[in-house]
Motif scaffolding. Structure first.
Motif, mmCIF file in Angstrom:
data_model
loop_
_atom_site.group_PDB
_atom_site.id
_atom_site.type_symbol
_atom_site.label_atom_id
_atom_site.label_comp_id
_atom_site.label_asym_id
_atom_site.label_seq_id
_atom_site.Cartn_x
_atom_site.Cartn_y
_atom_site.Cartn_z
ATOM 1 N N SER A 185 45.117 32.130 46.220
ATOM 2 C CA SER A 185 44.745 33.493 46.615
ATOM 3 C C SER A 185 45.569 33.977 47.811
ATOM 4 O O SER A 185 45.854 35.161 47.923
ATOM 5 C CB SER A 185 43.238 33.602 46.878
ATOM 6 N N ARG B 140 43.562 43.772 40.537
ATOM 7 C CA ARG B 140 42.288 44.420 40.829
ATOM 8 C C ARG B 140 42.448 45.942 40.760
ATOM 9 O O ARG B 140 41.608 46.641 40.188
ATOM 10 C CB ARG B 140 41.771 44.001 42.207
ATOM 11 N N LEU C 53 34.295 33.404 34.542
ATOM 12 C CA LEU C 53 33.882 34.160 35.720
ATOM 13 C C LEU C 53 34.254 33.420 36.999
ATOM 14 O O LEU C 53 34.499 34.037 38.037
ATOM 15 C CB LEU C 53 32.374 34.396 35.699
ATOM 16 N N ALA D 179 37.863 33.708 38.304
ATOM 17 C CA ALA D 179 38.039 35.138 38.555
ATOM 18 C C ALA D 179 37.343 35.544 39.845
ATOM 19 O O ALA D 179 37.910 36.278 40.665
ATOM 20 C CB ALA D 179 37.498 35.948 37.373
ATOM 21 N N ILE D 180 36.130 35.019 40.039
ATOM 22 C CA ILE D 180 35.403 35.433 41.242
ATOM 23 C C ILE D 180 36.059 34.861 42.488
ATOM 24 O O ILE D 180 36.082 35.488 43.555
ATOM 25 C CB ILE D 180 33.909 35.072 41.158
ATOM 26 N N LEU E 168 39.365 37.270 42.652
ATOM 27 C CA LEU E 168 39.241 38.724 42.706
ATOM 28 C C LEU E 168 37.988 39.192 43.436
ATOM 29 O O LEU E 168 37.834 40.374 43.710
ATOM 30 C CB LEU E 168 39.234 39.304 41.284
ATOM 31 N N TYR F 81 33.661 39.505 44.222
ATOM 32 C CA TYR F 81 32.484 40.030 43.549
ATOM 33 C C TYR F 81 32.745 41.491 43.166
ATOM 34 O O TYR F 81 33.233 42.270 43.969
ATOM 35 C CB TYR F 81 31.331 39.922 44.551
ATOM 36 N N THR G 23 36.371 41.323 38.537
ATOM 37 C CA THR G 23 36.115 39.975 38.033
ATOM 38 C C THR G 23 35.475 40.028 36.644
ATOM 39 O O THR G 23 35.878 39.313 35.725
ATOM 40 C CB THR G 23 35.196 39.225 39.009
ATOM 41 N N ALA H 280 37.447 38.565 33.145
ATOM 42 C CA ALA H 280 36.806 37.561 32.290
ATOM 43 C C ALA H 280 36.545 38.143 30.906
ATOM 44 O O ALA H 280 36.728 37.473 29.887
ATOM 45 C CB ALA H 280 35.503 37.097 32.925
ATOM 46 N N VAL I 198 28.185 38.657 38.273
ATOM 47 C CA VAL I 198 29.195 38.760 39.334
ATOM 48 C C VAL I 198 29.314 40.189 39.851
ATOM 49 O O VAL I 198 30.331 40.569 40.423
ATOM 50 C CB VAL I 198 30.587 38.253 38.883
ATOM 51 N N SER J 209 29.058 43.233 38.099
ATOM 52 C CA SER J 209 29.877 44.133 37.285
ATOM 53 C C SER J 209 29.379 45.567 37.388
ATOM 54 O O SER J 209 30.112 46.496 37.107
ATOM 55 C CB SER J 209 29.805 43.684 35.832
#
Ligand SMILES: Nc1ncnc2c1ncn2[C@@H]1O[C@H](COP(=O)(O)OP(=O)(O)O)[C@@H](O)[C@H]1O
Ligand SMILES: [Mg+2]
Lengths: 282, 365
Positions: free
Chosen positions: A22, A33, A142, A145-146, A149, A151, A155, A159, A231, A233
């Motif tokens: 990251s 993102r 997830l 991704a979490i 990227l 919360y 994310t 996914a 997460v 969404s």
């Protein structure tokens, strides 16, 4: 040796690797993102332009055109029910998430599928990868991704894109490869260039299969978008998680009903678009 | 034969194969080498290399304006041979020339050009694109050549009119009967105006009545347009109706090439003889091949008066000769060329001709 030492070391390493990725890929992840959330915001903005009854009427009109008048009426009423349950905003968020993820999955999946349709080698490499993606429990996607990227919808989207892509790739590739032999021969005997062979022979024959892939991708995206409520969404998935946590069973059931309605409406609409594509391909 | 093209370049060879082989299979190049070095047979190649010989040592010439039929049972290599002519199949060895040019030497662009302009093809499966109208199908070859829409539709419409489908342009292929679909296939090939049309069993899937009709139409159309055609069939009667010359294939080899009359009256071997056994000869066998020389007739019929016999041309077929014989009270017809009697056809000659066993040479009365 104490096994917890190993466990701790393992955790440490995972942490190190993730933070290295990251840190070093920061620009890349910011970009991803931005693309994901930008598309999502755009679609959501469009969906929110119109009041709920306009969307319901549009769905009814589309439904009676593509399926039949009864389905159209039912679809319109069902969507109005979503609004009456007080879940219109969430329903539209979910719809926007599904559309964003599906569009991106198709945007990546269809070209890959076309290339795989031509290249046996690529197809052979892809096959086990796609199998793996479809075998693993979708929750798995997830987690990295979490970590990368954070919360939020990005994310959930990435996914979902991963989960929704395999059917688009598979069925596109299948459609391209399934061109009847006699038509390939016709193309050759007529003196078609490779591009003409693709555009005028292979693609038209592949359309029904590609359409089926689009429908399946959409359905996969639906399932995943609900799971991705965990997460942050937004949308119905998150409503369900939130209301279950607070034991607000009524709201969670309402949200579930809204999900069922949205799924059925979209499935029937795209399914009948697939059937139409098959029909015109007499 | 075709009067239009016999005026000029009558015997110009458009397509020629010289000892062409096609061997299929994973080890086809090794098999090809063994064939050229050791002269293996089809079954030896299969045993030793597990390769199938599709075409073996085929040589043929197709002349301008000619309809050349290739006849053989299923699996005898007809489709492979016809696909060698436009390089849909690459030969293992041998040379194929189209309009004097070795097609193996063409690069991809030149090959496309040759297929688009010079050689049309019609398939047994017809292969009409289902999502296109009849007109769009007929215009397909022109479309891929980049010809403007108005122009190509005009040409395609004219081609459809030639095959009697002028009123069907806006329909889709699945609205047409099998015979009509095959007509569209032919119109599609004709619209591109190629010199040579390759036809791979185009009528085999049609019912007999439609088939006969299409055979006659096809022959007429090809002749009136001055096209050359290679026509494949597994039906000898079809080959006889359509072809100027016929090649008979067996196990990848061409066992005989000739006119229908030559094949029927002088089969090259037992295989061909079996094929022609059931064929009616009355429209195939002609006076010149069954007649007796005048001297011999006079020797066998002393005192006969040639002057009273009815006259027939050397090209008269058995049916006409039978008619003439029935019209007179004599048992013979005189064959006349340029005013002179060159032979006599007796009833005996006619019977031999119908039975298909005779030539004048073995008729000793
Ligand atoms: N692509 C191919 N691969 C392997 N064998 C083939 C192929 N095409 C044809 N053959 C074989 O070659 C022989 C001739 O086939 P074909 O030319 O189709 O015959 P026909 O058209 O006379 O029925 C057959 O034994 C067939 O099995
Ligand atoms: Mg064949």
């Amino acid at each position: 040796m104490d096994i917890s030492v190993i466990t701790d070391t393992f955790d440490e390493w995972t942490d190190v690797i993730l933070s290295w990725i990251s840190d070093n890929g920061e620009g890349l992840f910011d970009f991803i993102r931005a693309v994901l959330e930008g598309t999502y915001d755009g679609i959501l903005w469009l969906l929110q332009l119109a009041p709920f009854y306009v969307i319901a009427i549009l769905a009814a009109a589309l439904g009676s055109r593509l399926v039949n008048i009864w389905f159209g009426a039912l679809a319109g009423l069902a969507l109005i029910l979503c609004a009456f349950m007080g879940l219109w905003a969430e329903t539209m968020s979910t719809l926007a998430l599904v559309m964003t993820a599906t569009v991106l999955a198709l945007f990546i999946g269809i070209p890959i599928g076309v290339v795989a349709g031509f290249s046996k080698a690529l197809d052979r490499v892809l096959e086990p990868v796609l199998d793996l993606i479809q075998t693993l429990p979708p929750y798995i996607y997830l987690l990295p991704a979490i970590a990368l990227l954070g919360y939020g919808p990005a994310t959930a989207l990435i996914a979902t894109v991963i989960v929704a892509m395999p059917p688009a790739i598979r069925l596109t590739s299948l459609g391209i490869r399934m061109t009847p032999r006699e038509f390939i021969e016709l193309g050759q005997a007529t003196g078609l260039t490779p591009w003409q062979m693709f555009a005028k022979i292979r693609l038209p024959f592949a359309i029904p299969s590609i359409m089926a892939g689009i429908n399946q991708s959409l359905m996969m995206a639906f399932g995943m978008v609900v799971i991705a409520g965990i997460v942050g969404s937004g949308g119905l998935g998150e409503t369900i998680y939130g209301s279950i946590r607070t034991l607000d069973i009524a709201t969670s059931i309402n949200a579930a009903i809204a999900i069922v309605i949205l799924t059925m409406v979209l499935d029937r609409l795209t399914q009948s678009a697939v059937d139409r594509a098959k029909e015109t391909d007499r | 034969m075709n009067t239009m093209n016999t005026i000029n370049n009558a015997n110009e060879v458009l397509v020629e194969c010289q000892s062409v082989w096609k061997i299929f299979g994973a080890r086809s190049s090794a098999a090809a080498k063994a064939v050229s070095e050791r002269g293996l047979s089809k079954s030896q190649v299969l045993n030793e290399f597990n390769c199938v010989v599709g075409v073996s040592g085929a040589s043929l010439q197709v002349r301008r304006g000619e309809i050349f039929c290739i006849m053989g049972l299923s699996g005898s290599g007809k489709s492979t041979l016809i696909r060698l002519l436009n390089r849909l199949v690459e030969p293992s060895f041998g040379k194929i020339t189209v309009k004097g040019k070795d097609i193996a030497s063409l690069n991809a662009g030149e090959l496309r050009d040759m297929r688009a302009r010079n050689i049309g093809m019609v398939f047994q499966s017809v292969a009409l694109l289902p999502h296109r109208t009849v007109l769009e199908n007929a215009a397909f070859g022109l479309e891929v050549r980049g010809i403007a829409k108005d122009k190509r539709n005009e040409i395609a419409r004219a081609a459809l009119e030639k095959v009697g489908l002028g009123d069907w342009t806006t329909r889709y292929p699945d609205e047409l009967s099998g015979g009509m679909q095959q007509r569209v296939g032919l119109a599609r090939a004709l619209a591109a105006d190629p010199e040579i049309i390759l036809m791979d069993e185009p009528f085999s899937a049609l019912d007999p009545l439609i088939r006969r009709q299409l055979q006659d139409e096809f022959r007429q159309l090809t002749k009136s347009l001055g096209k050359s055609a290679v026509f494949i069939t597994h039906d000898l009667e079809e080959a006889i109706r359509i072809g100027d010359r016929i090649a008979i294939m067996k196990d990848g080899m061409i066992v005989q090439v000739g006119t229908a009359e030559q094949i029927v009256t002088k089969p090259a071997d037992g295989y061909v003889a079996d094929f022609v056994a059931g064929i009616s000869k009355i429209h195939l066998v002609r006076a010149h091949s069954v007649m007796q020389p005048v001297d011999e007739y006079k020797r066998l019929h002393p005192g006969a008066n040639l002057g009273v016999l009815l006259h027939a041309s050397p090209e008269a077929d058995i049916a006409e000769l039978i008619d003439l014989t029935m019209q007179s009270d004599r048992d013979a017809v005189a064959v006349v060329e340029n005013g002179a009697i060159i032979g006599v056809v007796t009833t005996r000659c006619l019977l031999r001709g119908v039975a298909g066993t005779s030539t004048a040479a073995v008729d000793v009365g």
